[in-house]
Design an enzyme around this catalytic site. Sequence first.
Site, PDB file in Angstrom:
ATOM      1  N   ALA A  50      18.929  -8.442 -15.907  1.00 25.13           N
ATOM      2  CA  ALA A  50      18.672  -9.790 -16.413  1.00 25.13           C
ATOM      3  C   ALA A  50      18.295  -9.771 -17.890  1.00 25.13           C
ATOM      4  O   ALA A  50      18.754 -10.622 -18.666  1.00 25.13           O
ATOM      5  CB  ALA A  50      17.566 -10.443 -15.593  1.00 25.13           C
TER       6      ALA A  50
ATOM      7  N   SER B 214       3.963   9.908 -20.124  1.00 27.60           N
ATOM      8  CA  SER B 214       3.973  10.467 -21.477  1.00 27.60           C
ATOM      9  C   SER B 214       2.551  10.601 -22.008  1.00 27.60           C
ATOM     10  O   SER B 214       1.952   9.634 -22.494  1.00 27.60           O
ATOM     11  CB  SER B 214       4.804   9.573 -22.414  1.00 27.60           C
TER      12      SER B 214
ATOM     13  N   ASP C 165       2.440  -2.175  -5.978  1.00 21.56           N
ATOM     14  CA  ASP C 165       1.042  -2.401  -5.607  1.00 21.56           C
ATOM     15  C   ASP C 165       0.625  -3.870  -5.606  1.00 21.56           C
ATOM     16  O   ASP C 165      -0.375  -4.226  -4.978  1.00 21.56           O
ATOM     17  CB  ASP C 165       0.111  -1.625  -6.550  1.00 21.56           C
TER      18      ASP C 165
ATOM     19  N   ARG D 116      -1.211   5.923  22.683  1.00 24.54           N
ATOM     20  CA  ARG D 116      -1.893   6.561  21.551  1.00 24.54           C
ATOM     21  C   ARG D 116      -2.472   5.544  20.574  1.00 24.54           C
ATOM     22  O   ARG D 116      -2.043   4.391  20.519  1.00 24.54           O
ATOM     23  CB  ARG D 116      -0.918   7.471  20.787  1.00 24.54           C
TER      24      ARG D 116
ATOM     25  N   ARG E 111      -2.425   2.017  -4.284  1.00 28.71           N
ATOM     26  CA  ARG E 111      -3.442   2.470  -5.237  1.00 28.71           C
ATOM     27  C   ARG E 111      -4.787   1.861  -4.873  1.00 28.71           C
ATOM     28  O   ARG E 111      -5.285   2.098  -3.783  1.00 28.71           O
ATOM     29  CB  ARG E 111      -3.018   2.157  -6.680  1.00 28.71           C
TER      30      ARG E 111
ATOM     31  N   GLY F  30       1.368  -6.396  13.481  1.00 22.45           N
ATOM     32  CA  GLY F  30       0.464  -6.645  14.602  1.00 22.45           C
ATOM     33  C   GLY F  30      -0.628  -5.603  14.746  1.00 22.45           C
ATOM     34  O   GLY F  30      -1.041  -5.278  15.866  1.00 22.45           O
ATOM     35  N   ALA F  31      -1.138  -5.096  13.621  1.00 21.34           N
ATOM     36  CA  ALA F  31      -2.171  -4.061  13.673  1.00 21.34           C
ATOM     37  C   ALA F  31      -3.471  -4.612  14.248  1.00 21.34           C
ATOM     38  O   ALA F  31      -3.806  -5.788  14.075  1.00 21.34           O
ATOM     39  CB  ALA F  31      -2.424  -3.496  12.277  1.00 21.34           C
TER      40      ALA F  31
ATOM     41  N   LYS G  74      -5.939  -2.368  26.487  1.00 21.58           N
ATOM     42  CA  LYS G  74      -4.846  -2.089  25.559  1.00 21.58           C
ATOM     43  C   LYS G  74      -4.453  -0.623  25.681  1.00 21.58           C
ATOM     44  O   LYS G  74      -5.307   0.265  25.603  1.00 21.58           O
ATOM     45  CB  LYS G  74      -5.273  -2.393  24.111  1.00 21.58           C
TER      46      LYS G  74
END
Length: 323
Positions: free
Chosen positions: A22, A73, A128, A163, A172, A186-187, A214
């Site tokens: 662009a 750099s 991030d 598990r 970061r 769905g954590a 669960k």
Amino acid sequence: MKKIAVLTSGGDAPGMNAAIRAAVRAGLYNHLEVYGIIRGYKGLIDGDIRRLESKDVSNIIQRGGTILKSARSDEFRTKQGRDKAYENIIKLGIEGIVAIGGNGTFTGAEIFMKEFGIPTIGVPGTIDNDLYGTDYTIGFDTAVNTALDAIDKIRDTADSHDRVFFVEVMGRDSGYIAIQTGIGGGAEMVMVPENPDSIEGVIDTLSAGRDRKKSSSLIVVAEGEDLGDAHYISVKAKEMLPHMDIRMTTLGHVQRGGAPTALDRILGSRLGLAAVEGLLEGRKDVMAGIINDQVVYTSFHDSINLKKPLNKDLIKMVNILSI
């Protein structure tokens, strides 16, 4: 203004090529000569600068990474290194720079502009999503979708074997990737540096899940989590819940690669164009961003130094939806 240059610096992010494309075509549309600086500030010092035409950015919008490449750099951090970079800018008659990258990229651009007065506009390219002055950074949406795809697969094996999985994602010092991935995947819990966590809280969450029958659980951990990395937290959890089958996975740099999503392609295109238009309007020492679907320009100072807050409603959402 007749000549501008484009560079990418710092970590690569999907959608950087869309921004390069662009910026180059916006420059050509406005009758500018456009140059590509290879490997960021290192290339600026080494004089690895090439003129770009429209065909040079053909067929790149769908590619991950950056065709201009990127490099750290240390020399650019020195006055002698920046003097070399300025000499190369003067030789080619370059009058403005589009710098695509993150916090470190903008820090270098701000110093360089203050020393030598070369107008520079930044384009936020980092997975991030931690830069103040834009709702989203280029690469963030792709990284979230990449992480989400991996988490969906981990969820399958976690469920098959009853598990608990701790999954560490990048970001970061920011929890944006973690919180979006956690909600989408769905954590049962998301651990981010913006929110205080404890091992006791992890144990309570896992124990509550067990009490609700669960069979598996998934906890997403941001790499900048104050409590420690996913390995440390999973070990501590195993010590306190030895009867549970607990595993850990770090997704790592896979999140930085791959073809950009439609959102990142469009975002990169909008911001690459906005950077060139900003230079032509006489703007400098600013980052082009998108807030509420509108282009805005934020000073490098603010985009670097002001904290971009994480929406606490998202953390609340994880807690509600995980019951």
